[in-house]
Design a protein around this motif. Structure first.
Motif, PDB file in Angstrom:
ATOM      1  N   PRO A 297       0.999  -1.091   0.466  1.00  0.00           N
ATOM      2  CA  PRO A 297      -0.024  -0.099  -0.018  1.00  0.00           C
ATOM      3  C   PRO A 297       0.341   1.155  -0.358  1.00  0.00           C
ATOM      4  N   ALA A 298       0.545   2.603  -0.270  1.00  0.00           N
ATOM      5  CA  ALA A 298       0.657   3.528  -0.331  1.00  0.00           C
ATOM      6  C   ALA A 298       1.283   3.944   0.959  1.00  0.00           C
ATOM      7  N   PRO A 299       2.511   4.562   0.865  1.00  0.00           N
ATOM      8  CA  PRO A 299       3.049   4.427   2.189  1.00  0.00           C
ATOM      9  C   PRO A 299       2.222   6.801   2.714  1.00  0.00           C
ATOM     10  N   GLY A 300       2.233   6.348   4.056  1.00  0.00           N
ATOM     11  CA  GLY A 300       1.867   8.269   4.365  1.00  0.00           C
ATOM     12  C   GLY A 300       2.760   8.927   4.752  1.00  0.00           C
ATOM     13  N   PHE A 301       1.963  10.308   4.713  1.00  0.00           N
ATOM     14  CA  PHE A 301       3.193  11.364   4.335  1.00  0.00           C
ATOM     15  C   PHE A 301       3.260  12.001   5.567  1.00  0.00           C
TER      16      PHE A 301
END
Length: 531
Positions: A297-301
């Motif tokens: 999944p996409a990483p958080g920022f």
């Protein structure tokens, strides 16, 4: 030959009951999908309408002629003759309605200049259409002298053409359409607008009466007067005896509500069962991810200075019309994301907010199939902009690879389990969740620091009363934690990169636009360079 006139019997007694139930069931089948209803309910908490800008050559016809052409054309477009009927226990439903003259607004500017169009548009972006009255509005700006991509001897330099421009901005409820569907609706409205139409048999039918061009323009009536008259008409229709929609009787609405109440336990049970199935699908996704069979999944920022509440009170828009975003081996979306990564990192660094990780939330249209009833059919992807990579070629390659990975994960069949849960949630439950969700709460991590919406709106064959189309643009909505968005929209071979920002958070938007313009040139030159 005209069809013979037939008398219609007025239903009474049991016939009326059957007719009311039939109308109710028809209305129930026309209920908003949960995804669309969510956007309708969210519109009450903040502006989320879509705004599609199209710039044409202005051929000088009077305002009333343009109005008549729009109204005549829109009357034959099904999506533009809908409004929303709210219910207490059921999902809102679509019902037909007539097009109102107040839906076509001609704006009078102090001076017909492009900067005034941008300023007026910025004010419009904070408004919403009254979807329970009508779901769209068209804003017109006439005889703009210095609009980009003008025609004439000096057209080689944007903004110096000698032909004035007509700017048409289609404002449309997000419940009615997503970006792809809205572009299709706009195309149906603006293809040969005001010119004779051709039916399926190839016969020519008049669209509207067109007088000689150059006639004296009729001054546009004030927006406030238009809205007041439209509101009065709406009150008469909804609260009086007049109604433009069949099947909206008290009996019909009561049947819809009764059906929703009776189905509430079933929907609740389905929500629980599908929720359990979604949990199993999530575990399977995690297993496949750990096994390396699907991308992670996409990483958080972490939020930046551009991602803090409150919601914007003002807005600013800028457009880079005719932006050169073409580079061999890369899509224009990847080139734009690479340029945004460069401009955004430089802008933040100049203000003491250096980041090794910046992200963009990119909308991805999902495939359409016969089972898809929702009008909003897309997913948002969190894309790492790779700002830690100094080599722009490698950065663009990484952005392209990340975009492909996010698409692959988002379209995996197991992801549909979550959608199946949303499809059966009872309307009162979802309405309560939407109303109570803390929109001004900044999460610890974001899916992106900015939004990038990329849509190609087809060939450049649109026209208004004979005036050729020049370009198109769009402006993704701002929010309480999203104060900078970008639109990338194409029409034919012309691309426009738009910036939509909150002046309170980004008071120097022109400086950012200069950084973005320079970044586009730098990225294209780098990617096009021959080793």
């Amino acid at each position: 030959m005209n069809a013979p006139t037939r008398r219609v019997a007025v239903p009474t007694g049991r016939m009326a009951v059957r007719a009311g139930v039939s109308a109710a069931l028809t209305g129930h089948r026309a209920a908003l999908a949960p995804q669309d209803a969510t956007r309708f309910w969210l519109s009450r908490r903040g502006g989320n309408d879509l705004f599609l800008l199209y710039c044409f050559d202005d051929t000088g016809y009077p305002d009333r002629v343009v109005r008549d052409a729009v109204i005549a054309r829109s009357a034959g477009i099904a999506d533009l003759r809908l409004r929303i009927r709210e219910h207490r226990f059921a999902y809102p439903s679509w019902e037909p309605c007539e097009v109102e003259p107040s839906q076509v607004v001609v704006h009078d500017l102090d001076e017909p200049l492009w900067t005034n169009v941008e300023n007026s548009l910025a004010r419009l972006l904070g408004t919403g259409v009254p979807a329970e009255r009508y779901a769209w509005r068209l804003h017109l700006f006439r005889e703009i002298r210095d609009a980009p991509a003008g025609s004439g001897p000096a057209a080689a330099t944007p903004g110096t053409g000698d032909t004035p421009a007509l700017v048409a901005v289609l404002q449309i409820s997000h419940a009615l359409a997503d970006g792809r569907r809205a572009a299709a609706i706009a195309r149906e409205l603006l293809t040969g607008l005001g010119e004779p139409a051709t039916d399926r048999a190839g016969r020519t039918t008049p669209d509207t009466a067109v007088p000689t061009p150059g006639a004296q323009r009729v001054a546009g009536q004030s927006d406030l007067a238009e809205m007041r008259r439209g509101a009065a008409l709406f009150e008469r229709r909804v609260h009086g005896r007049e109604s433009c929609a069949p099947g909206t009787s008290r009996l019909g609405r009561a049947a819809v509500e009764a059906t929703a109440l009776f189905s509430f336990p079933w929907r609740l049970g389905c929500t629980v069962r599908r929720g359990l199935a979604a949990a199993r699908a999530e575990r399977e996704l995690n297993r496949l991810t750990e096994a390396g069979e699907i991308p992670p999944p996409a990483p958080g920022f972490a939020p930046t200075r551009l991602n803090q509440p409150p919601a914007p009170e003002e807005r600013a828009v800028r457009m880079l019309v005719g932006a050169d975003l073409r580079a061999p081996g890369h899509t224009v979306t990847v080139v734009a994301l690479t340029a945004i990564s460069l401009a955004l990192s430089r802008y933040l660094a100049a203000r003491g907010d250096r980041r090794d990780h910046l992200g963009a939330q990119v909308s991805m249209a999902l495939p359409v199939d016969r089972k898809t009833v929702r009008r909003n059919n897309y997913r948002d992807l969190g894309i790492d902009l790779g700002v830690a990579e100094p080599d722009l070629r490698l950065r663009a390659d990484r952005i392209a690879a990340t975009l492909a990975e996010r698409r692959r994960r988002a379209t995996h069949p197991l992801q549909q389990a979550r959608d199946r849960v949303n499809d059966v949630v009872p309307a009162p439950v979802l309405r309560r969740d939407v109303a109570g969700y803390p929109l001004d709460l900044v999460p610890e991590t974001l899916s992106g620091h900015t939004v990038v919406s990329s849509v190609h709106r087809g060939p450049a064959d649109l026209s208004v009363l004979g005036g050729r189309v020049r370009f198109t643009a769009g402006f993704p909505a701002l929010g309480s934690v999203m104060h900078l968005t970008h639109g990338l929209h194409g029409l034919g071979n012309t691309l426009t990169l738009s910036v939509h920002s909150d002046p309170q958070v980004m008071p120097d938007v022109d400086e950012y636009v200069e950084l973005l313009e320079a970044a586009v040139r730098e990225v294209v030159e780098c990617l096009a360079a021959v080793e």
